[in-house]
Design a protein around this motif. Sequence first.
Motif, mmCIF file in Angstrom:
data_model
loop_
_atom_site.group_PDB
_atom_site.id
_atom_site.type_symbol
_atom_site.label_atom_id
_atom_site.label_comp_id
_atom_site.label_asym_id
_atom_site.label_seq_id
_atom_site.Cartn_x
_atom_site.Cartn_y
_atom_site.Cartn_z
ATOM 1 N N VAL A 238 58.368 78.688 53.175
ATOM 2 C CA VAL A 238 56.965 78.295 53.376
ATOM 3 C C VAL A 238 56.715 76.957 52.683
ATOM 4 O O VAL A 238 56.112 76.038 53.256
ATOM 5 N N VAL B 152 58.333 73.982 54.531
ATOM 6 C CA VAL B 152 57.587 73.626 55.748
ATOM 7 C C VAL B 152 56.315 72.868 55.371
ATOM 8 O O VAL B 152 55.994 71.823 55.951
ATOM 9 N N LEU B 153 55.599 73.353 54.363
ATOM 10 C CA LEU B 153 54.380 72.681 53.903
ATOM 11 C C LEU B 153 54.679 71.260 53.441
ATOM 12 O O LEU B 153 53.961 70.321 53.791
ATOM 13 N N LEU C 55 52.527 74.374 59.835
ATOM 14 C CA LEU C 55 52.860 75.680 59.249
ATOM 15 C C LEU C 55 52.623 76.792 60.273
ATOM 16 O O LEU C 55 51.478 77.165 60.547
ATOM 17 N N VAL D 177 58.518 78.629 59.836
ATOM 18 C CA VAL D 177 59.050 79.238 58.609
ATOM 19 C C VAL D 177 60.313 80.030 58.930
ATOM 20 O O VAL D 177 61.312 79.962 58.203
ATOM 21 N N ALA E 121 50.077 80.493 51.845
ATOM 22 C CA ALA E 121 50.461 79.119 51.502
ATOM 23 C C ALA E 121 49.471 78.514 50.506
ATOM 24 O O ALA E 121 49.872 77.805 49.572
#
Lengths: 206, 206
Positions: B18, B21-22, B30, B35, B60
Amino acid sequence: MPARGDHDARRRDVTEAVWRVLAGRGFGGLTLRAVAAEMDASTGLLTHYFPNKQALVAYALDLADERTASRALREAPPGLASLRAALLDVLPLTPAASAMNRIWVSSWDVALADPGLGERQRRRYENWRARLRPHVATAVERGELPAGPGTDDAVAAAAAFTHGLVVHALFDPDAYPAARQTAMLDAFLAALTTGHPMPTAPGADA
Amino acid sequence: MPARGDHDARRRDVTEAVWRVLAGRGFGGLTLRAVAAEMDASTGLLTHYFPNKQALVAYALDLADERTASRALREAPPGLASLRAALLDVLPLTPAASAMNRIWVSSWDVALADPGLGERQRRRYENWRARLRPHVATAVERGELPAGPGTDDAVAAAAAFTHGLVVHALFDPDAYPAARQTAMLDAFLAALTTGHPMPTAPGADA
């Protein structure tokens, strides 16, 4: 085949639907499906205008640039008053200015995720600072702001202060009514006029 | 059935995926699919952790709060020095601080689109200003900042200036190296110390 007038009318419908989706849901909610739903049309129709999501986002950014450029601006005498007017033009002091800012702040997410859009955003703010700079230079000539090597930093500080205030006011409009935003800007500008040196020497501790 | 240790290890894998990806694509990128791809797993596995997109976004944001709260902070003497340290702690002066800020700026899009997340964001910044306030109050007691009715506005101005500088530095890191950000913050704090009155009277022209 539709007449030219129909075609233009449909384009305007698409444009207004894109704007309403942006105003309500931001770039995160901007999809072909959402725009189609907003104008009660099929997603298929939308693909005639936007072959993909990227094209839709690029169009939305063009539209935001165009509407930002064409909004009514304050008139003010040269120098510090013009700097103040230019910064007031940006702050979310009215519902229309809040809606515009809400769209721009939301666009930062897509701009940070895409190098091309990020570069466009970088130039957008560089250009904005370049438009503010003559106001600061004139204010120095007129003796309203202290002369010194820190003009670029003063411009950058005014731009940063204004955008940060935009963000805080958008999230907490009750705490930042128009009168308070204006008073905070005036206090910021008053502090600039005190002539405190702007330390720009390299090697300042970071 | 997997052993407890496996379960915890898998949770950590999900958390790190997570975060990656952020950091790379922001909240706009996202998705459960992104993910899952990041951890080379199936989207089905992810639905055990996050039943939907909302749950993923909420997780997140919790993660960003947790990592923001647990980062190393500067130590400084009470008063103006502590205010300066707290603001330097926020600025994107290092790659890690830039990555964190990039995630927060990207989160503004989802926060503006969702009333619950927007309220949480409002409280996040209200709490931040509340943590800055004692530094300003101590600076006034120590005579480092002028006394006056404008403490809340001084705190709000410092918070706005800092967040605006975050945004401009993220989009144009070459124009805003760490030394320039620090010099701009020092100039801003120096201007606060000059004792120019903070006009907070109601009825200021808006």
